[in-house]
Design a protein around this motif. Sequence first.
Motif, short mmCIF file in Angstrom:
data_model
loop_
_atom_site.label_atom_id
_atom_site.label_comp_id
_atom_site.label_asym_id
_atom_site.label_seq_id
_atom_site.Cartn_x
_atom_site.Cartn_y
_atom_site.Cartn_z
N GLN A 1 0.56 -1.12 -0.12
CA GLN A 1 0.06 -0.10 0.33
C GLN A 1 1.00 0.93 0.16
OE1 GLN A 1 -3.30 -0.07 3.16
NE2 GLN A 1 -3.63 -2.28 2.26
N TRP A 2 1.72 1.06 0.09
CA TRP A 2 3.38 2.21 -0.21
C TRP A 2 3.56 3.00 -1.41
CZ3 TRP A 2 7.92 0.48 2.72
CH2 TRP A 2 7.97 0.48 4.16
N PRO A 3 3.24 4.62 -1.72
CA PRO A 3 3.38 4.50 -2.72
C PRO A 3 4.78 4.39 -3.43
CG PRO A 3 2.96 6.80 -1.31
CD PRO A 3 3.40 5.21 -0.14
N LEU A 4 4.95 3.89 -4.40
CA LEU A 4 5.53 3.48 -5.64
C LEU A 4 6.96 3.81 -5.64
CD1 LEU A 4 6.12 1.05 -7.70
CD2 LEU A 4 6.18 2.65 -9.76
N ILE A 5 7.63 5.15 -5.55
CA ILE A 5 9.02 5.42 -4.89
C ILE A 5 8.97 4.79 -3.61
CG2 ILE A 5 7.49 8.10 -4.05
CD1 ILE A 5 10.46 7.42 -6.48
N TRP A 6 8.11 4.77 -1.93
CA TRP A 6 8.86 4.31 -1.00
C TRP A 6 9.57 2.92 -1.85
CZ3 TRP A 6 10.56 6.79 2.32
CH2 TRP A 6 10.40 8.16 2.64
N ARG A 7 8.71 2.22 -2.41
CA ARG A 7 8.85 0.40 -2.64
C ARG A 7 10.08 0.76 -3.74
NH1 ARG A 7 3.23 -0.06 -3.63
NH2 ARG A 7 3.55 -0.30 -6.00
N GLN A 8 10.53 2.28 -3.96
CA GLN A 8 11.62 1.74 -5.06
C GLN A 8 13.02 2.09 -4.78
OE1 GLN A 8 10.38 3.81 -8.68
NE2 GLN A 8 9.74 1.65 -9.23
N GLY A 9 13.81 1.82 -3.20
CA GLY A 9 14.74 2.11 -2.74
C GLY A 9 14.81 3.47 -1.88
N MET A 10 13.28 3.73 -1.61
CA MET A 10 13.63 4.99 -0.65
C MET A 10 13.56 4.32 1.20
SD MET A 10 12.84 7.84 -1.69
CE MET A 10 12.30 9.01 -0.62
N VAL A 11 13.00 3.56 1.23
CA VAL A 11 13.31 2.39 2.86
C VAL A 11 14.70 1.48 2.72
CG1 VAL A 11 11.94 0.74 4.17
CG2 VAL A 11 11.04 2.67 2.81
N ALA A 12 15.21 1.35 3.02
CA ALA A 12 16.30 0.75 3.67
C ALA A 12 16.65 -0.58 3.94
CB ALA A 12 17.56 1.29 4.08
N ILE B 1 2.02 -7.44 23.06
CA ILE B 1 1.20 -6.37 23.98
C ILE B 1 0.81 -5.42 23.26
CG2 ILE B 1 1.09 -6.79 26.66
CD1 ILE B 1 3.70 -4.74 26.51
N GLY B 2 1.54 -6.18 21.99
CA GLY B 2 1.67 -4.63 20.34
C GLY B 2 3.04 -4.98 19.73
N ARG B 3 3.23 -3.74 19.31
CA ARG B 3 4.63 -4.73 18.18
C ARG B 3 4.93 -2.86 17.89
NH1 ARG B 3 2.54 -7.35 12.67
NH2 ARG B 3 1.47 -8.66 13.79
N VAL B 4 6.11 -2.74 17.31
CA VAL B 4 7.00 -2.13 17.43
C VAL B 4 7.88 -1.79 16.08
CG1 VAL B 4 8.81 0.08 17.50
CG2 VAL B 4 7.24 -1.50 19.58
N SER B 5 6.89 -0.72 15.11
CA SER B 5 7.66 -0.94 13.30
C SER B 5 8.74 0.55 13.66
CB SER B 5 6.76 -1.17 12.15
OG SER B 5 5.98 -1.80 12.51
N GLN B 6 10.27 0.03 13.32
CA GLN B 6 11.07 0.83 12.35
C GLN B 6 11.12 0.50 11.01
OE1 GLN B 6 13.64 -0.61 15.03
NE2 GLN B 6 13.69 0.46 16.61
N VAL B 7 11.26 1.64 10.99
CA VAL B 7 11.56 2.20 9.58
C VAL B 7 12.86 2.75 8.73
CG1 VAL B 7 10.67 3.22 6.97
CG2 VAL B 7 9.38 2.25 8.95
N LYS B 8 14.29 2.11 8.21
CA LYS B 8 15.17 2.99 8.06
C LYS B 8 15.28 3.29 6.84
CE LYS B 8 20.14 2.47 8.32
NZ LYS B 8 21.86 1.81 7.77
N LEU B 9 15.34 4.69 6.80
CA LEU B 9 15.32 5.28 5.38
C LEU B 9 16.85 5.57 4.88
CD1 LEU B 9 13.29 8.23 6.32
CD2 LEU B 9 12.24 6.05 5.07
#
Length: 181
Positions: A100-111, A129-137
């Motif tokens: 569901q991410w925009p294409l630009i983010w799926r093409q290498g913006m997220v490391a 009790i939960g989840r933590v998502s870490q995004v490295k750019l």
Amino acid sequence: MTTPRPLTPRQQAFVEEYLVDLNASQAALRAGYSRSYPDKTAWKLLRTPAVRDAIDTAKEQRSKRTQIHADWLLSRLAEEALADIADLYDENGGLKPVDQWPLIWRQGMVAAVEVKELFEGRGESREAIGRVSQVKLSDRIKRLELIGKHIDVQAFREKVEVEVSGSLAERLARAKARALG
């Protein structure tokens, strides 16, 4: 006007190898030139008009074939520099599924994306009790620097040429005199 001489088979091999990684010394070695002084050999080859023309022509053909050229690159860098990270999150602040991410983010913006489950308790009685998502750019500053170099922003120049008139020693002496008194 003279017609350029055709390339020798080894010069043609150099052109093809040079286009692999733009490393002239390594291209000379891979093309079969002597292992003695590959830098000097590469320097001479790159200054040979027929070789230089062949490299330029091959680069131009590659750009046409791939449709990747300076305009494309600058547009892509601008799109990446302006991409909004909020596009990766839903209205509740959770990370959207990658599809569901925009294409630009799926093409290498997220490391990288790392998801960690949070638990309370120990052993068999522990409870999720939960989840933590870490995004490295990937490096956005590098993109801006590349754009700056492309459009010749002086702050990004790696080499600055300065014209000095008069003797350097005289100028340094005058500067020292001003500093002392």
